[in-house]
Design a protein around this motif. Structure first.
Motif, PDB file in Angstrom:
ATOM      1  N   GLU A   1       0.993  -1.195  -0.273  1.00 49.41           N
ATOM      2  CA  GLU A   1      -0.129   0.131  -0.021  1.00 49.41           C
ATOM      3  C   GLU A   1       1.119   1.315   0.396  1.00 49.41           C
ATOM      4  O   GLU A   1       0.821   2.167  -0.724  1.00 49.41           O
ATOM      5  N   ILE A   2       2.066   2.009   1.166  1.00 52.65           N
ATOM      6  CA  ILE A   2       3.098   2.731   1.230  1.00 52.65           C
ATOM      7  C   ILE A   2       3.570   2.550  -0.522  1.00 52.65           C
ATOM      8  O   ILE A   2       3.931   3.586  -0.815  1.00 52.65           O
ATOM      9  N   PHE A   3       3.943   1.404  -0.880  1.00 57.40           N
ATOM     10  CA  PHE A   3       4.740   1.421  -2.592  1.00 57.40           C
ATOM     11  C   PHE A   3       3.516   2.036  -3.462  1.00 57.40           C
ATOM     12  O   PHE A   3       4.088   3.107  -4.180  1.00 57.40           O
ATOM     13  N   ASP A   4       2.518   1.471  -3.512  1.00 58.20           N
ATOM     14  CA  ASP A   4       1.588   2.276  -4.670  1.00 58.20           C
ATOM     15  C   ASP A   4       1.259   4.007  -3.963  1.00 58.20           C
ATOM     16  O   ASP A   4       1.048   4.305  -5.253  1.00 58.20           O
ATOM     17  N   LYS A   5       1.399   4.066  -2.892  1.00 62.14           N
ATOM     18  CA  LYS A   5       0.641   5.351  -2.534  1.00 62.14           C
ATOM     19  C   LYS A   5       2.172   6.716  -3.329  1.00 62.14           C
ATOM     20  O   LYS A   5       1.967   7.428  -4.153  1.00 62.14           O
ATOM     21  N   ILE A   6       2.740   6.321  -3.189  1.00 60.51           N
ATOM     22  CA  ILE A   6       4.545   6.937  -3.854  1.00 60.51           C
ATOM     23  C   ILE A   6       4.468   6.470  -5.008  1.00 60.51           C
ATOM     24  O   ILE A   6       5.279   8.055  -5.174  1.00 60.51           O
ATOM     25  N   ASN A   7       4.244   5.083  -5.864  1.00 57.94           N
ATOM     26  CA  ASN A   7       4.358   5.444  -7.173  1.00 57.94           C
ATOM     27  C   ASN A   7       3.344   6.311  -7.802  1.00 57.94           C
ATOM     28  O   ASN A   7       3.398   6.814  -8.508  1.00 57.94           O
ATOM     29  N   ASN A   8       1.949   6.340  -7.182  1.00 60.45           N
ATOM     30  CA  ASN A   8       1.359   7.067  -7.497  1.00 60.45           C
ATOM     31  C   ASN A   8       1.546   8.167  -7.455  1.00 60.45           C
ATOM     32  O   ASN A   8       0.981   9.342  -8.685  1.00 60.45           O
ATOM     33  N   LEU A   9       1.787   9.097  -6.870  1.00 68.23           N
ATOM     34  CA  LEU A   9       2.009  10.378  -6.081  1.00 68.23           C
ATOM     35  C   LEU A   9       3.122  10.574  -6.949  1.00 68.23           C
ATOM     36  O   LEU A   9       2.713  11.938  -8.002  1.00 68.23           O
ATOM     37  N   LEU A  10       4.117   9.768  -7.583  1.00 74.92           N
ATOM     38  CA  LEU A  10       5.652  10.302  -8.285  1.00 74.92           C
ATOM     39  C   LEU A  10       4.163  10.210 -10.522  1.00 74.92           C
ATOM     40  O   LEU A  10       5.240  10.461 -11.087  1.00 74.92           O
ATOM     41  N   SER A  11       3.355   9.632 -10.479  1.00 75.09           N
ATOM     42  CA  SER A  11       3.059   9.207 -11.679  1.00 75.09           C
ATOM     43  C   SER A  11       2.070  10.345 -11.302  1.00 75.09           C
ATOM     44  O   SER A  11       1.225   9.991 -12.999  1.00 75.09           O
ATOM     45  N   GLY A  12       1.686  11.374 -11.584  1.00 77.33           N
ATOM     46  CA  GLY A  12       0.936  12.304 -11.414  1.00 77.33           C
ATOM     47  C   GLY A  12      -0.681  12.040 -10.968  1.00 77.33           C
ATOM     48  O   GLY A  12      -1.116  13.162 -10.941  1.00 77.33           O
ATOM     49  N   LYS A  13      -0.867  11.220  -9.706  1.00 78.12           N
ATOM     50  CA  LYS A  13      -2.666  10.810 -10.041  1.00 78.12           C
ATOM     51  C   LYS A  13      -1.744  11.325  -8.278  1.00 78.12           C
ATOM     52  O   LYS A  13      -1.487  11.913  -7.501  1.00 78.12           O
ATOM     53  N   SER A  14      -3.375  11.538  -7.975  1.00 78.20           N
ATOM     54  CA  SER A  14      -3.785  12.641  -6.572  1.00 78.20           C
ATOM     55  C   SER A  14      -3.881  11.169  -5.487  1.00 78.20           C
ATOM     56  O   SER A  14      -4.263  10.284  -5.497  1.00 78.20           O
ATOM     57  N   VAL A  15      -3.232  11.293  -4.445  1.00 81.02           N
ATOM     58  CA  VAL A  15      -3.311  10.578  -3.238  1.00 81.02           C
ATOM     59  C   VAL A  15      -3.714  11.202  -2.221  1.00 81.02           C
ATOM     60  O   VAL A  15      -3.913  12.314  -2.137  1.00 81.02           O
ATOM     61  N   GLN A  16      -3.791  10.450  -1.366  1.00 82.76           N
ATOM     62  CA  GLN A  16      -4.491  10.734   0.039  1.00 82.76           C
ATOM     63  C   GLN A  16      -3.786  11.394   1.369  1.00 82.76           C
ATOM     64  O   GLN A  16      -3.013  10.566   1.239  1.00 82.76           O
ATOM     65  N   SER A  17      -3.084  12.582   1.827  1.00 86.68           N
ATOM     66  CA  SER A  17      -2.564  13.166   2.180  1.00 86.68           C
ATOM     67  C   SER A  17      -3.161  13.684   3.737  1.00 86.68           C
ATOM     68  O   SER A  17      -3.173  14.624   2.729  1.00 86.68           O
ATOM     69  N   GLY A  18      -3.125  13.197   4.671  1.00 83.92           N
ATOM     70  CA  GLY A  18      -3.948  14.475   5.684  1.00 83.92           C
ATOM     71  C   GLY A  18      -4.761  14.628   5.360  1.00 83.92           C
ATOM     72  O   GLY A  18      -5.356  16.139   5.635  1.00 83.92           O
ATOM     73  N   GLY A  19      -6.324  13.847   5.477  1.00 80.17           N
ATOM     74  CA  GLY A  19      -7.546  14.160   4.772  1.00 80.17           C
ATOM     75  C   GLY A  19      -7.512  15.335   3.611  1.00 80.17           C
ATOM     76  O   GLY A  19      -8.372  15.350   3.308  1.00 80.17           O
ATOM     77  N   ARG A  20      -6.197  15.798   2.988  1.00 74.79           N
ATOM     78  CA  ARG A  20      -6.077  16.295   2.186  1.00 74.79           C
ATOM     79  C   ARG A  20      -6.302  15.644   0.220  1.00 74.79           C
ATOM     80  O   ARG A  20      -5.156  14.777   0.369  1.00 74.79           O
ATOM     81  N   THR A  21      -6.516  16.011  -1.204  1.00 74.12           N
ATOM     82  CA  THR A  21      -6.164  15.308  -2.222  1.00 74.12           C
ATOM     83  C   THR A  21      -4.684  16.334  -2.577  1.00 74.12           C
ATOM     84  O   THR A  21      -4.907  17.670  -2.649  1.00 74.12           O
ATOM     85  N   VAL A  22      -4.498  15.242  -2.633  1.00 75.98           N
ATOM     86  CA  VAL A  22      -2.811  15.637  -2.916  1.00 75.98           C
ATOM     87  C   VAL A  22      -1.762  15.187  -4.180  1.00 75.98           C
ATOM     88  O   VAL A  22      -2.162  13.615  -4.160  1.00 75.98           O
ATOM     89  N   SER A  23      -1.866  16.338  -5.327  1.00 74.57           N
ATOM     90  CA  SER A  23      -1.020  15.674  -6.901  1.00 74.57           C
ATOM     91  C   SER A  23       0.038  16.923  -7.083  1.00 74.57           C
ATOM     92  O   SER A  23      -0.196  17.772  -6.920  1.00 74.57           O
ATOM     93  N   VAL A  24       1.104  16.418  -7.663  1.00 73.23           N
ATOM     94  CA  VAL A  24       1.685  16.698  -8.548  1.00 73.23           C
ATOM     95  C   VAL A  24       1.821  17.655  -9.333  1.00 73.23           C
ATOM     96  O   VAL A  24       2.503  19.042  -9.754  1.00 73.23           O
ATOM     97  N   THR A  25       0.906  17.774 -10.375  1.00 73.85           N
ATOM     98  CA  THR A  25       0.404  18.794 -11.281  1.00 73.85           C
ATOM     99  C   THR A  25      -0.122  20.017 -10.045  1.00 73.85           C
ATOM    100  O   THR A  25      -0.147  20.354 -11.386  1.00 73.85           O
ATOM    101  N   GLN A  26      -0.269  19.987  -9.047  1.00 68.62           N
ATOM    102  CA  GLN A  26      -0.999  21.197  -8.248  1.00 68.62           C
ATOM    103  C   GLN A  26      -0.134  22.207  -8.767  1.00 68.62           C
ATOM    104  O   GLN A  26       0.018  23.385  -8.575  1.00 68.62           O
TER     105      GLN A  26
END
Length: 597
Positions: A342-367
């Motif tokens: 799960e941790i690997f998928d979360k990091i990989n999704n973040l680096l792939s430009g997908k949105s992830v949940q962090s601290g109750g907020r939606t985060v993406s590198v495209t921001q």
């Protein structure tokens, strides 16, 4: 009966018609009159009887009708009474049920009230326990800080004892006993801290024991200084006496002084034995510099995001991205393979430009346009920090961190380059590279280049420094041999065992450093020695023999008695491996069953 008489009379008339005289006729008329009267009388009686009968029948009918009506009324009354009784029973039952329900409700309210009280008491108890636990942790942390400060002071005091100390006026003074006792005290304090760290937090008894050790160390230093002072004073008296004696002899010699030519001395000297290199290979230094340049370019590429003091929106994006990149790495553990995935998928999704949940907020590198470079840099830095901190404290943690880092490196190669840049900067021995002191470089800056932490112009203790270096080398040694089990196994490892073989060969081609070389070689071989043995087989064992026969004596020659711990540990490891012709699997290596958990 009248009818019967009338019929008999008619029969007599028919039988005897010819004998009826006038008398007979009269009689007959009387008879007929009588008969008629009798018949009429009978008819009247019959009519009366019929009327009477009809009256009786009507009376009986009326009676029966009345009785049927009474029966119907009685039946209806009985049914009504039964319905009333049933309704009363139902109402009574309903009232009883309502009463029972109210009673149950009351009991439920009572029980709920009791349960709420118990829950409130339990919550209060939990809060009290949490408060006590918080206070216990604070006290424990305060005691632990006290232990560390005591250990720091003990180590600083121990550094004042040099077993090779030679005073210019006291060439024969021996401080080895003080040095041995000082090392014993340092070992005792380190053992106490290690034991209390494994147990949790130190107790007051542990603090008292370390304080007693500190007092003993202070007494030891005081005794040593007194002994040196006494010896210096004794030497000074002897020197004064010898000086007076020499002065007398000099006065005598001046009278007989004659000038004589001094013999010429040859300028040639003993040729220094050829040794190993001090500097790293030129190709290695180019590679090192390329990685550092790439890291600096990456920092420059997200300068707009990092220098956003006045823009709250950008500052929030920066904070969210940093948390999304670093928090999952901090959560890596040996609990279960599914959690690691799960941790690997979360990091990989973040680096792939997908949105992830962090601290109750939606985060993406495209921001933010510079978000991806920022996350690359912070993620690589966090992996190295985990080696420096987490792996240094818990050696088994190297393997779950390394397998995630290796998988991310394979999919996102830039993370791997930045990881190496951070690693080389914090631990130059991972290149391997021994920075030289250049002209104009301050000693504080040079210590940082060597990997030491310097705070307020105070360099960290050697034990803490070696512990950090050991953690980073262990993480590096784990990464080069591990691959993400769910990745593409067709391609080559992005930074595999061949880099580990190159690192080991270059380390053995460089002059050893006291304490550092033995520690890092032991950590590196303990973690990935088994993998190197399987990969290089005979060549690996030749390398191990070279270390024991040629390189180990070089390390031993520069190691002081106070630094023998790491050397002896490395020697024992070498002897056991060469004797058994086997490098054991490292402790904490991830087994196949781990990924099914």
């Amino acid at each position: 009966q009248g009818n019967e008489d009338l019929s008999l009379l008619e029969m007599d008339q028919e039988v005897f018609p010819e004998v009826l005289p006038s008398k007979v006729t009269e009689v007959e008329g009387c008879i007929r009159m009588y008969e008629e009267m009798h018949r009429l009388k009978g008819k009247e009686g019959l009519r009366q009887r019929l009327e009477q009968q009809e009256q009786m029948v009507r009376a009986v009918y009326d009676l029966a009708s009345e009785q049927l009506k009474r029966f119907d009324e009685l039946k209806e009354l009985k049914q009504h009474q039964e319905f009333q009784d049933l309704q009363e029973v139902m109402e009574k039952s309903s009232k009883e049920a309502q009463g029972q329900q109210e009673k149950l409700k009351e009991e439920h309210r009572h029980r709920a009230k009791i349960l709420n009280l118990k829950l409130r008491e339990a919550e209060q108890q939990r809060q009290r326990q949490e408060e006590l636990e918080r206070l216990r942790k604070e006290e424990g942390q305060e005691r632990l800080r006290r232990l560390y400060s005591i250990q720091e002071e003990v180590l600083q005091l121990n550094q004042q004892i040099d077993p090779n100390y030679r005073h210019k006026d006291l060439p024969r003074i021996d401080l080895s006993a003080y040095s041995n006792r000082g090392n014993q005290i340092c070992g005792l304090v380190s053992g106490l801290i290690r034991t209390t760290s494994e147990r949790g937090f130190p107790t007051q008894v542990d603090v008292a024991n370390t304080e007693r050790a500190l007092q003993e160390m202070r007494g030891l230093i005081s005794s040593m200084q007194q002994e040196i002072a006494a010896a210096v004073e004794e030497k000074r008296r002897r020197d004064e006496e010898e000086e007076r004696q020499k002065h007398k002899e000099l006065l005598k010699k001046e009278q007989m002084k004659a000038q004589t030519p001094a013999p010429a001395q040859q300028s040639g000297g003993k040729q220094q034995k050829e040794g190993l290199q001090i500097k790293a290979e030129e190709s290695t230094m180019r590679w090192y510099q390329q990685l550092q340049d790439a890291a600096e370019q990456c920092v420059a590429s997200f300068s707009g995001l990092s220098n956003c003091k006045d823009n709250n929106e950008v500052k929030k994006i920066k904070t969210d991205l940093q948390k999304a990149a670093t928090i999952p790495v901090s959560q890596i553990s040996r609990i279960a393979g599914s959690q690691l995935r799960e941790i690997f998928d979360k990091i990989n999704n973040l680096l792939s430009g997908k949105s992830v949940q962090s601290g109750g907020r939606t985060v993406s590198v495209t921001q933010h346009p510079q978000g991806l470079d920022f996350v690359y840099y912070k993620l690589a830095e966090k992996f190295v920090n985990q080696g420096e901190e987490e792996v240094a404290s818990h050696r088994d943690a190297a393997f779950p961190i390394a397998v995630v880092a290796s998988g991310i490196w394979e999919i996102h190669p830039r993370v791997g380059d930045l990881f190496l840049a951070h690693l080389h900067k914090k631990c130059p021995y991972s290149v391997p590279f021994y920075p030289a002191l250049k002209e104009g470089t301050s000693m504080e800056e040079y210590q940082r280049m060597l990997g030491y932490q310097v705070k307020d112009s105070k360099m960290e203790e050697q034990d803490h420094f070696l512990k950090r270096m050991s953690g980073m080398i262990r993480l590096y040694a784990a990464i080069i041999q591990l691959r993400w089990p769910y990745g593409n196994k067709q391609g080559a490892h992005p930074h595999g065992l061949n880099y580990g073989w190159r690192w080991l060969a270059q380390m053995l081609n460089m002059e050893p450093l006291a304490d550092v070389t033995a520690t890092l070689l032991f950590d590196f071989l303990e973690v990935c020695g088994n993998a190197l043995m399987k990969q290089y087989q005979v060549q690996f064992w030749k390398m191990m023999l070279l270390i024991r026969e040629d390189y180990f004596p070089r390390i031993e020659a520069i190691t002081s008695s106070g630094q023998m711990g790491s050397l002896m540990r490395f020697k024992q490891f070498l002897e056991e491996c060469l004797q058994q012709q086997e490098i054991p699997l490292p402790k904490g290596a991830l087994q196949s069953s781990f990924w099914r958990s």
